[in-house]
Design a protein around this motif. Structure first.
Motif, PDB file in Angstrom:
ATOM      1  N   VAL A 124       0.872  -1.177   0.000  1.00 54.75           N
ATOM      2  CA  VAL A 124       0.000   0.000   0.000  1.00 54.75           C
ATOM      3  C   VAL A 124       0.906   1.223   0.000  1.00 54.75           C
ATOM      4  CG1 VAL A 124      -1.784   1.274   1.242  1.00 54.75           C
ATOM      5  CG2 VAL A 124      -1.858  -1.225   1.156  1.00 54.75           C
ATOM      6  N   ALA A 125       0.818   2.029  -1.057  1.00 54.73           N
ATOM      7  CA  ALA A 125       1.833   3.038  -1.330  1.00 54.73           C
ATOM      8  C   ALA A 125       1.588   4.369  -0.638  1.00 54.73           C
ATOM      9  CB  ALA A 125       1.940   3.262  -2.842  1.00 54.73           C
ATOM     10  N   ARG A 126       0.336   4.656  -0.273  1.00 56.47           N
ATOM     11  CA  ARG A 126       0.017   5.971   0.290  1.00 56.47           C
ATOM     12  C   ARG A 126      -0.946   5.807   1.460  1.00 56.47           C
ATOM     13  NH1 ARG A 126       1.841   9.520  -3.714  1.00 56.47           N
ATOM     14  NH2 ARG A 126       2.085   8.527  -5.760  1.00 56.47           N
ATOM     15  N   PRO A 127      -1.007   6.823   2.321  1.00 55.14           N
ATOM     16  CA  PRO A 127      -1.973   6.739   3.428  1.00 55.14           C
ATOM     17  C   PRO A 127      -3.403   6.623   2.904  1.00 55.14           C
ATOM     18  CG  PRO A 127      -0.424   8.565   3.758  1.00 55.14           C
ATOM     19  CD  PRO A 127      -0.202   8.065   2.358  1.00 55.14           C
TER      20      PRO A 127
ATOM     21  N   PHE B 244      -4.024   3.278  -2.958  1.00 59.10           N
ATOM     22  CA  PHE B 244      -2.954   3.227  -3.944  1.00 59.10           C
ATOM     23  C   PHE B 244      -2.023   2.084  -3.563  1.00 59.10           C
ATOM     24  CE2 PHE B 244      -4.579   7.486  -4.096  1.00 59.10           C
ATOM     25  CZ  PHE B 244      -4.483   7.864  -5.435  1.00 59.10           C
ATOM     26  N   ALA B 245      -1.771   1.206  -4.509  1.00 57.44           N
ATOM     27  CA  ALA B 245      -0.975   0.021  -4.208  1.00 57.44           C
ATOM     28  C   ALA B 245       0.045  -0.222  -5.312  1.00 57.44           C
ATOM     29  CB  ALA B 245      -1.865  -1.205  -4.037  1.00 57.44           C
ATOM     30  N   VAL B 246       1.136  -0.847  -4.948  1.00 62.15           N
ATOM     31  CA  VAL B 246       2.164  -1.262  -5.904  1.00 62.15           C
ATOM     32  C   VAL B 246       2.196  -2.782  -5.911  1.00 62.15           C
ATOM     33  CG1 VAL B 246       4.626  -1.236  -6.445  1.00 62.15           C
ATOM     34  CG2 VAL B 246       3.523   0.834  -5.564  1.00 62.15           C
ATOM     35  N   LEU B 247       2.107  -3.343  -7.093  1.00 61.45           N
ATOM     36  CA  LEU B 247       2.191  -4.792  -7.254  1.00 61.45           C
ATOM     37  C   LEU B 247       2.793  -5.100  -8.612  1.00 61.45           C
ATOM     38  CD1 LEU B 247      -1.365  -6.279  -7.986  1.00 61.45           C
ATOM     39  CD2 LEU B 247      -0.860  -3.854  -8.116  1.00 61.45           C
ATOM     40  N   PRO B 248       3.315  -6.297  -8.804  1.00 60.20           N
ATOM     41  CA  PRO B 248       3.944  -6.629 -10.088  1.00 60.20           C
ATOM     42  C   PRO B 248       2.959  -6.457 -11.245  1.00 60.20           C
ATOM     43  CG  PRO B 248       4.470  -8.285  -8.432  1.00 60.20           C
ATOM     44  CD  PRO B 248       3.427  -7.405  -7.824  1.00 60.20           C
TER      45      PRO B 248
ATOM     46  N   ARG C 191     -10.624  -9.733 -14.499  1.00 63.50           N
ATOM     47  CA  ARG C 191     -11.885  -9.834 -13.756  1.00 63.50           C
ATOM     48  C   ARG C 191     -12.359  -8.516 -13.162  1.00 63.50           C
ATOM     49  NH1 ARG C 191      -8.728 -13.935 -12.690  1.00 63.50           N
ATOM     50  NH2 ARG C 191      -7.951 -13.160 -10.704  1.00 63.50           N
ATOM     51  N   HIS C 192     -11.453  -7.535 -13.045  1.00 62.47           N
ATOM     52  CA  HIS C 192     -11.802  -6.284 -12.380  1.00 62.47           C
ATOM     53  C   HIS C 192     -11.246  -5.098 -13.166  1.00 62.47           C
ATOM     54  CE1 HIS C 192     -13.002  -8.482  -8.724  1.00 62.47           C
ATOM     55  NE2 HIS C 192     -11.926  -9.229  -8.933  1.00 62.47           N
ATOM     56  N   SER C 193     -11.951  -3.990 -13.131  1.00 64.44           N
ATOM     57  CA  SER C 193     -11.498  -2.765 -13.781  1.00 64.44           C
ATOM     58  C   SER C 193     -10.883  -1.828 -12.744  1.00 64.44           C
ATOM     59  CB  SER C 193     -12.667  -2.056 -14.471  1.00 64.44           C
ATOM     60  OG  SER C 193     -13.216  -2.848 -15.493  1.00 64.44           O
ATOM     61  N   PHE C 194      -9.715  -1.267 -13.080  1.00 61.51           N
ATOM     62  CA  PHE C 194      -9.084  -0.234 -12.261  1.00 61.51           C
ATOM     63  C   PHE C 194      -8.017   0.432 -13.110  1.00 61.51           C
ATOM     64  CE2 PHE C 194      -7.050  -4.296 -11.386  1.00 61.51           C
ATOM     65  CZ  PHE C 194      -5.702  -4.036 -11.568  1.00 61.51           C
ATOM     66  N   TYR C 195      -7.508   1.556 -12.616  1.00 58.87           N
ATOM     67  CA  TYR C 195      -6.578   2.368 -13.400  1.00 58.87           C
ATOM     68  C   TYR C 195      -5.159   2.306 -12.846  1.00 58.87           C
ATOM     69  CZ  TYR C 195     -10.675   4.506 -15.573  1.00 58.87           C
ATOM     70  OH  TYR C 195     -11.845   4.723 -16.256  1.00 58.87           O
ATOM     71  N   ASP C 196      -4.194   2.455 -13.754  1.00 54.26           N
ATOM     72  CA  ASP C 196      -2.821   2.720 -13.329  1.00 54.26           C
ATOM     73  C   ASP C 196      -2.743   4.139 -12.791  1.00 54.26           C
ATOM     74  OD1 ASP C 196      -1.555   0.276 -14.043  1.00 54.26           O
ATOM     75  OD2 ASP C 196      -1.530   0.899 -16.138  1.00 54.26           O
ATOM     76  N   TRP C 197      -1.889   4.340 -11.801  1.00 54.31           N
ATOM     77  CA  TRP C 197      -1.604   5.691 -11.329  1.00 54.31           C
ATOM     78  C   TRP C 197      -0.207   6.111 -11.780  1.00 54.31           C
ATOM     79  CZ3 TRP C 197      -4.491   9.521  -9.788  1.00 54.31           C
ATOM     80  CH2 TRP C 197      -3.893  10.650  -9.228  1.00 54.31           C
ATOM     81  N   ASP C 198       0.767   5.284 -11.483  1.00 55.10           N
ATOM     82  CA  ASP C 198       2.146   5.515 -11.954  1.00 55.10           C
ATOM     83  C   ASP C 198       2.597   4.217 -12.613  1.00 55.10           C
ATOM     84  OD1 ASP C 198       4.851   5.875 -12.365  1.00 55.10           O
ATOM     85  OD2 ASP C 198       5.218   6.803 -10.414  1.00 55.10           O
ATOM     86  N   HIS C 199       2.454   4.180 -13.930  1.00 55.69           N
ATOM     87  CA  HIS C 199       2.728   2.936 -14.656  1.00 55.69           C
ATOM     88  C   HIS C 199       4.166   2.500 -14.474  1.00 55.69           C
ATOM     89  CE1 HIS C 199       3.351   0.296 -18.189  1.00 55.69           C
ATOM     90  NE2 HIS C 199       2.099  -0.027 -17.979  1.00 55.69           N
ATOM     91  N   SER C 200       5.099   3.445 -14.473  1.00 53.93           N
ATOM     92  CA  SER C 200       6.515   3.087 -14.371  1.00 53.93           C
ATOM     93  C   SER C 200       6.847   2.443 -13.034  1.00 53.93           C
ATOM     94  CB  SER C 200       7.393   4.333 -14.583  1.00 53.93           C
ATOM     95  OG  SER C 200       7.162   5.281 -13.546  1.00 53.93           O
ATOM     96  N   ALA C 201       6.114   2.801 -11.991  1.00 56.24           N
ATOM     97  CA  ALA C 201       6.375   2.251 -10.659  1.00 56.24           C
ATOM     98  C   ALA C 201       5.487   1.067 -10.334  1.00 56.24           C
ATOM     99  CB  ALA C 201       6.182   3.341  -9.603  1.00 56.24           C
ATOM    100  N   GLY C 202       4.574   0.708 -11.236  1.00 54.57           N
ATOM    101  CA  GLY C 202       3.641  -0.368 -10.956  1.00 54.57           C
ATOM    102  C   GLY C 202       2.574   0.009  -9.944  1.00 54.57           C
ATOM    103  N   GLU C 203       2.311   1.329  -9.816  1.00 53.80           N
ATOM    104  CA  GLU C 203       1.331   1.792  -8.836  1.00 53.80           C
ATOM    105  C   GLU C 203      -0.043   1.908  -9.485  1.00 53.80           C
ATOM    106  OE1 GLU C 203       0.674   5.436  -5.608  1.00 53.80           O
ATOM    107  OE2 GLU C 203       2.266   5.563  -7.114  1.00 53.80           O
ATOM    108  N   VAL C 204      -1.036   1.359  -8.811  1.00 53.21           N
ATOM    109  CA  VAL C 204      -2.415   1.396  -9.300  1.00 53.21           C
ATOM    110  C   VAL C 204      -3.293   2.091  -8.259  1.00 53.21           C
ATOM    111  CG1 VAL C 204      -2.124  -0.715 -10.647  1.00 53.21           C
ATOM    112  CG2 VAL C 204      -2.996  -0.859  -8.299  1.00 53.21           C
ATOM    113  N   ARG C 205      -4.483   2.495  -8.704  1.00 52.78           N
ATOM    114  CA  ARG C 205      -5.433   3.124  -7.791  1.00 52.78           C
ATOM    115  C   ARG C 205      -6.718   2.313  -7.757  1.00 52.78           C
ATOM    116  NH1 ARG C 205      -8.836   8.526  -9.053  1.00 52.78           N
ATOM    117  NH2 ARG C 205      -9.922   6.924 -10.267  1.00 52.78           N
ATOM    118  N   TRP C 206      -7.181   2.014  -6.545  1.00 53.61           N
ATOM    119  CA  TRP C 206      -8.449   1.317  -6.349  1.00 53.61           C
ATOM    120  C   TRP C 206      -9.378   2.228  -5.560  1.00 53.61           C
ATOM    121  CZ3 TRP C 206      -4.998  -3.101  -4.205  1.00 53.61           C
ATOM    122  CH2 TRP C 206      -4.433  -3.815  -5.271  1.00 53.61           C
ATOM    123  N   MET C 207     -10.548   2.514  -6.132  1.00 51.80           N
ATOM    124  CA  MET C 207     -11.512   3.416  -5.503  1.00 51.80           C
ATOM    125  C   MET C 207     -12.711   2.640  -4.985  1.00 51.80           C
ATOM    126  SD  MET C 207     -10.147   6.428  -5.778  1.00 51.80           S
ATOM    127  CE  MET C 207     -11.572   7.294  -5.104  1.00 51.80           C
TER     128      MET C 207
END
Length: 367
Positions: A292-295, A302-306, A316-332
């Motif tokens: 979990v990348a941020r408070p 915000f999470a980082v995963l491979p 199976r699920h829709s979500f967006y990249d936040w920082d593609h280069s760092a592998g960070e995604v955002r789940w709302m």
């Protein structure tokens, strides 16, 4: 299945997304309010009884001088509000991550004529010191003049300003002759997180005008500009019309806000979304290889995963990249996200990470 009215359902209503709280449907109470306001005739362009009542509802939450101007969408709310607080040669100090800077296709600059002074921040929040980095632009004819500060609550990074943090930014801005705009597309989530009333992080700490969000918290459509400082922010009626944000059948925007604000629906929806984000963060934080990348202070995780795990999860699920280069995604999470939705999603994250950890089968090769 074909419905009696000829409209077929074209999606599975049991499917939930963690892409955005904009993806959620409308709250049943909001849909019921729309039906209540329907039928018969009412004056157009905001002269109806529902918009008249709405002023009282907003004043209950933002103070006796507040005036609400319903509009169609969040970008429209921000553009009209900024038009009201900056001259044609003016500039707006905002975080680099601010929606008005990165996600509105240049609308504030093109339509409001407001130069955005994008300011790097570690957490999406402005401070008096960050505002001061733009002081050299004052009084130079070659520079757009800083005329307003815009903050986002909660921020695009999921963080939340405390009342004191907003107060000191407002004090610095006002001392420098600037007004303060608050982009509150998720203001409800921030108030729920802080356990304070809406006015505690707006009116009471010096904010001049708010873009108040409804769509992310259960409305079918519509946002509202809320003027808190009528001496400094005026002519919203003309600006709203000029910017194509004046609804003819405004009663259908106004009655949704009445349903949202009148009996605490706004707070219950925000509390649910925030609680589900905390639940999701707690579950995925225990999965090996996920960080979990941020408070988690509102309804964003915000999470980082491979990347292979993220791509597998997207089957199976829709979500967006936040920082593609760092592998960070955002789940709302949304007002209608349930514990079962979160648990199923977290289980799928665990499944994808386990799949990555399994050794690949090797071909036996020639005998």
């Amino acid at each position: 299945m074909q419905k009696p009215d000829g409209v077929a359902r074209r999606h599975d209503p049991s499917q939930k997304s963690f892409a955005s709280d904009n993806w959620a449907g409308a709250h049943p109470q909001v849909l019921a309010a729309l039906a209540t306001a329907n039928g018969g005739h009412q004056p157009a362009y905001g002269d109806d009884v529902y918009t008249e009542r709405l002023q009282e509802v907003f004043r209950e939450h933002f103070g006796p001088r507040a005036a609400a101007f319903p509009v169609f969408n969040g970008t429209g709310a921000n553009v009209v509000a900024l038009e009201a607080v900056v001259p044609r040669w003016g500039a707006v100090i905002a975080a680099g991550t601010a929606h008005i800077n990165g996600d509105e296709c240049g609308a504030p600059e093109k339509l409001a004529g407001a130069k955005i002074l994008a300011t790097p921040t570690p957490d999406g929040k402005l401070t008096p010191e960050l505002v001061d980095t733009h002081l050299h632009n004052f009084d130079g004819v070659h520079h757009a003049q800083p005329s307003a500060v815009s903050i986002t609550q909660s921020t695009e990074l999921g963080t939340v300003y405390t009342p004191d943090e907003i107060a000191v930014v407002c004090e610095r801005a006002h001392r420098l002759g600037m007004l303060v705009h608050l982009d509150g597309s998720r203001l409800a989530n921030a108030a729920a997180s802080l356990d304070v009333p809406l006015r505690a992080i707006t009116t009471d700490v010096g904010v001049d005008v708010v873009s108040f969000g409804g769509t992310k918290n259960g409305l079918l459509f519509g946002e509202a500009i809320v003027v808190l400082n009528p001496e400094a922010v005026h002519d919203l009626g003309y600006l709203r019309k000029m910017t194509a944000q004046l609804a003819s059948k405004m009663r259908f925007v106004s009655v949704q806000f009445e349903a949202l604000l009148a009996d605490g629906l706004w707070l219950r929806g925000a509390q649910q979304a925030n609680a589900m984000a905390r639940r999701l963060a707690a579950q995925v934080a225990g999965i090996d290889g996920v960080r979990v990348a941020r408070p988690v202070q509102a309804n964003a995780v915000f999470a980082v995963l491979p990347r292979p795990a993220a791509e597998g999860l997207r089957q199976r699920h829709s979500f967006y990249d936040w920082d593609h280069s760092a592998g960070e995604v955002r789940w709302m999470c949304s007002f209608d996200t349930t514990p079962e939705d979160v648990d199923a999603f977290a289980a799928d994250v665990e499944h994808e990470m386990q799949r990555l950890r399994q050794p690949r089968r090797q071909d036996a090769g020639p005998a």
